[in-house]
Design a protein around this motif. Structure first.
Motif, PDB file in Angstrom:
ATOM      1  N   LEU A 151     -20.875  42.859 -17.268  1.00 39.36           N
ATOM      2  CA  LEU A 151     -20.277  44.160 -17.003  1.00 39.36           C
ATOM      3  C   LEU A 151     -19.170  43.974 -15.971  1.00 39.36           C
ATOM      4  O   LEU A 151     -19.423  43.581 -14.836  1.00 39.36           O
ATOM      5  N   TRP A 152     -17.941  44.243 -16.382  1.00 39.01           N
ATOM      6  CA  TRP A 152     -16.772  44.113 -15.511  1.00 39.01           C
ATOM      7  C   TRP A 152     -16.447  45.459 -14.891  1.00 39.01           C
ATOM      8  O   TRP A 152     -16.531  46.493 -15.548  1.00 39.01           O
ATOM      9  N   ASP A 153     -16.062  45.445 -13.642  1.00 44.34           N
ATOM     10  CA  ASP A 153     -15.696  46.670 -12.931  1.00 44.34           C
ATOM     11  C   ASP A 153     -14.228  47.004 -13.193  1.00 44.34           C
ATOM     12  O   ASP A 153     -13.361  46.130 -13.114  1.00 44.34           O
ATOM     13  N   SER A 154     -13.943  48.276 -13.492  1.00 41.36           N
ATOM     14  CA  SER A 154     -12.551  48.668 -13.734  1.00 41.36           C
ATOM     15  C   SER A 154     -11.688  48.576 -12.481  1.00 41.36           C
ATOM     16  O   SER A 154     -10.449  48.655 -12.581  1.00 41.36           O
ATOM     17  N   LEU A 155     -12.296  48.402 -11.303  1.00 43.60           N
ATOM     18  CA  LEU A 155     -11.493  48.143 -10.111  1.00 43.60           C
ATOM     19  C   LEU A 155     -10.761  46.804 -10.237  1.00 43.60           C
ATOM     20  O   LEU A 155      -9.823  46.542  -9.479  1.00 43.60           O
ATOM     21  N   LEU A 156     -11.153  45.986 -11.210  1.00 41.71           N
ATOM     22  CA  LEU A 156     -10.507  44.701 -11.479  1.00 41.71           C
ATOM     23  C   LEU A 156      -9.531  44.782 -12.645  1.00 41.71           C
ATOM     24  O   LEU A 156      -9.133  43.757 -13.204  1.00 41.71           O
ATOM     25  N   LEU A 157      -9.125  45.988 -13.012  1.00 40.20           N
ATOM     26  CA  LEU A 157      -8.334  46.181 -14.226  1.00 40.20           C
ATOM     27  C   LEU A 157      -7.053  45.350 -14.217  1.00 40.20           C
ATOM     28  O   LEU A 157      -6.703  44.726 -15.220  1.00 40.20           O
ATOM     29  N   ALA A 158      -6.335  45.338 -13.094  1.00 40.77           N
ATOM     30  CA  ALA A 158      -5.075  44.597 -13.050  1.00 40.77           C
ATOM     31  C   ALA A 158      -5.314  43.106 -13.268  1.00 40.77           C
ATOM     32  O   ALA A 158      -4.561  42.444 -14.000  1.00 40.77           O
TER      33      ALA A 158
END
Length: 338
Positions: free
Chosen positions: A55-62
């Motif tokens: 599960l990846w956090d969208s705070l890491l989107l960039a």
């Protein structure tokens, strides 16, 4: 089944998404659930087996957009806290760039978990066939514990207004300053809770504008407060006013209602579900300082109405982090079964 949770380990000041992550990790540890936090610098170059869910956090989107991978085998998903391209403070070109990044990342995932019902609905519409779940935040128990009971009188002095948001263009401090500028004849003071170093020029301009209309002395800036200190502050407040033009959920509103404080807020994010218009507060359109002024004036002038709103708020059971974690696990269980 192991679930690897890739999210930023530290963030200062913490965002609502960062606090969400902390609570989920803490609840997993408390229950012995196999949720394994992983630093992004490790996960971005790691290889995971098909038996593992990531599960990846969208705070890491960039960062994810810079290292595109395809995860359509269903083992990788994205925890979506917000939709960055909906920020009205961004220019048209920047919104398009964020929209492209978002589509590129989510389009490569096998599932998505949103932290707000509106975001979940958007994902379902934008990515047909993608398994989408919803896990809205809970409330720290310190906030309902801070409620003033009817037999506890307020502290004497002017009506105390709190705005809980970092000093960023999208948070609407300028609209609220314009609204309060027409209410200078009333007795109130305005408490800012949030960081002022994220957009320093914007924060400086807000202070200059407040001083220019003679309101600077009525503003008290507390900076970023941890939950216990914020709960103690809310106990003293008569009103919470949020004028944001962009939210995905609205944790500050949920915390204010849980603490029993009447609210005036713009109808963005999940505000219409968190605040009961005419019962626990007032909702107004975003970027409408006149409507904002009218709603704030009603509560500044009517102490009995503020008390009724406060009493109704205290009757509402706050959502717990235990319930939030149940939603989290339930959705991941469906993903694993599929």
């Amino acid at each position: 089944m192991e679930i690897i949770f890739v999210h930023p380990q530290t963030q200062n000041p913490p965002s609502g998404g960062h606090l969400f992550n902390r609570w989920i990790v803490a609840e997993a540890e408390r229950r012995g659930f196999p949720l394994l936090p992983c630093p992004p610098e490790v996960a971005l170059s790691a290889r995971f087996g098909r038996a593992t869910r990531v599960l990846w956090d969208s705070l890491l989107l960039a960062a994810l957009a810079r290292r595109p991978k395809r995860y359509r085998d269903g083992t990788h998903g994205l925890l979506v806290h917000y939709l960055p391209f909906r920020d009205p403070a961004l220019g048209h070109g920047e919104r398009r760039r964020w929209s492209h990044r978002f589509d590129r990342v989510v389009g490569g995932m096998g599932f998505a978990l949103a932290t707000g019902a509106g975001v979940a609905a958007f994902l379902e519409q934008r990515f047909p066939g993608l398994p989408v779940g919803c896990c809205e935040p809970g409330i720290d128990p310190v906030f309902p514990a801070a409620r003033r009971t009817p037999d506890q009188p307020r502290e004497p002095g002017p009506v105390r207004i709190a705005t809980i948001a970092h000093l960023l263009p999208a948070k609407g401090h300028g609209d609220l300053l314009e609204a309060l500028g027409g209410l200078g004849h009333l007795a109130w003071e305005w408490h800012w809770v949030g960081a002022d170093h994220l957009a320093p020029e914007h924060a400086r301009n807000l202070r200059i504008a407040a001083a220019a209309v003679g309101l600077g002395a009525r503003i008290v800036h507390h900076g970023v407060l941890p939950a216990p200190a914020l709960a103690r502050l809310l106990r003293r407040m008569d009103l919470v006013v949020q004028a944001s033009g962009f939210e995905s959920y609205g944790m500050a509103l949920a915390e204010a209602v849980a603490a029993g404080v009447p609210v005036v807020a713009t109808a963005v994010g999940e505000a219409e579900r968190i605040v009961r218009h005419g019962e626990t507060g007032f909702l107004v359109p975003a970027q409408d300082p006149m409507r904002l002024r009218e709603a704030v004036a009603r509560l500044l002038l009517d102490a009995a109405l503020r008390q009724r709103f406060r009493e109704r708020s205290t009757r509402l059971p706050p959502r717990t982090w235990e319930a939030a974690f149940d939603d989290f696990v339930r959705f991941l269980g469906r993903v694993a079964a599929a």
